[in-house]
Design an enzyme around this catalytic site. Structure first.
Site, PDB file in Angstrom:
ATOM      1  CG  ASP A 150       3.996   1.694  -9.245  1.00  0.00           C
ATOM      2  OD1 ASP A 150       3.156   2.223  -9.984  1.00  0.00           O
ATOM      3  OD2 ASP A 150       3.693   0.951  -8.284  1.00  0.00           O
ATOM      4  CD  GLU A 200       1.845   2.194 -13.652  1.00  0.00           C
ATOM      5  OE1 GLU A 200       0.640   1.968 -13.461  1.00  0.00           O
ATOM      6  OE2 GLU A 200       2.748   1.421 -13.289  1.00  0.00           O
ATOM      7  CG  ASP A 245       4.100  -0.469  -4.563  1.00  0.00           C
ATOM      8  OD1 ASP A 245       3.138   0.226  -4.903  1.00  0.00           O
ATOM      9  OD2 ASP A 245       4.079  -1.230  -3.581  1.00  0.00           O
TER      10      ASP A 245
END
Length: 163
Positions: free
Chosen positions: A7, A67, A140
């Site tokens: 992330d 991501e 996260d």
């Protein structure tokens, strides 16, 4: 197969490593690479690159799921996160040729069945799918695990032209 989810962030880069053993998802490791806010941008980007490189060397993933960014209303923050994401993609590409990218919508849809799921719903499903006692922290890390789970369950992200 070992899948590392990432992330991207500027202050906090979440990561989550899972093992996909014929559809059984097993959590291996998760956490974050963090950079202090009082450090100049270039130095923070170096810290991210070094942290991601060391993480990949230590965890030896077979594939990496990152991501993609979503639109951020704060342009200054958005640019810094985009810079960090570029460093992350470069570090990943140098260490592991199997690099995939997923949008937040793809990750949420795959993990929760709802592309507009909120953070709490994603965290709940990460916990359930990986049979974790507690919600991964920081948030996260849970998001990174969600990216890894998304890849394990769908494996239809956009693979970048790496050979």
């Amino acid at each position: 197969m070992r899948i590392l989810g990432i992330d991207p962030g500027y202050g906090i880069v979440g990561y989550g490593l899972i093992e996909n053993d014929n559809g059984k998802l097993v959590p291996i490791d998760y956490g974050a690479v963090q950079t202090p806010s009082d450090v100049p941008t270039a130095d923070r980007l170096i810290m991210i690159e070094e942290g991601i490189t060391e993480l990949i060397r230590r965890t030896t993933p077979d594939e990496i799921a990152v991501e993609e960014l979503f639109y951020n209303t704060n342009i200054t923050t958005g640019i810094k996160v985009a810079q960090a994401r570029g460093v992350i993609l470069l570090s990943c590409a140098k260490q592991c040729k199997n690099l995939f990218e997923y949008t937040p919508l793809q990750i949420k849809s795959t993990v929760t069945g709802n592309g507009t799921a909120n953070k709490t719903q994603v965290q709940f499903m990460v916990r359930a799918l990986l049979k974790l006692k507690n919600t991964p922290k920081p948030d996260d890390a849970a998001d990174a695990l969600a990216a890894a789970i998304c890849h394990a369950l769908s494996a239809n992200g956009v693979k970048r032209g790496l050979k």
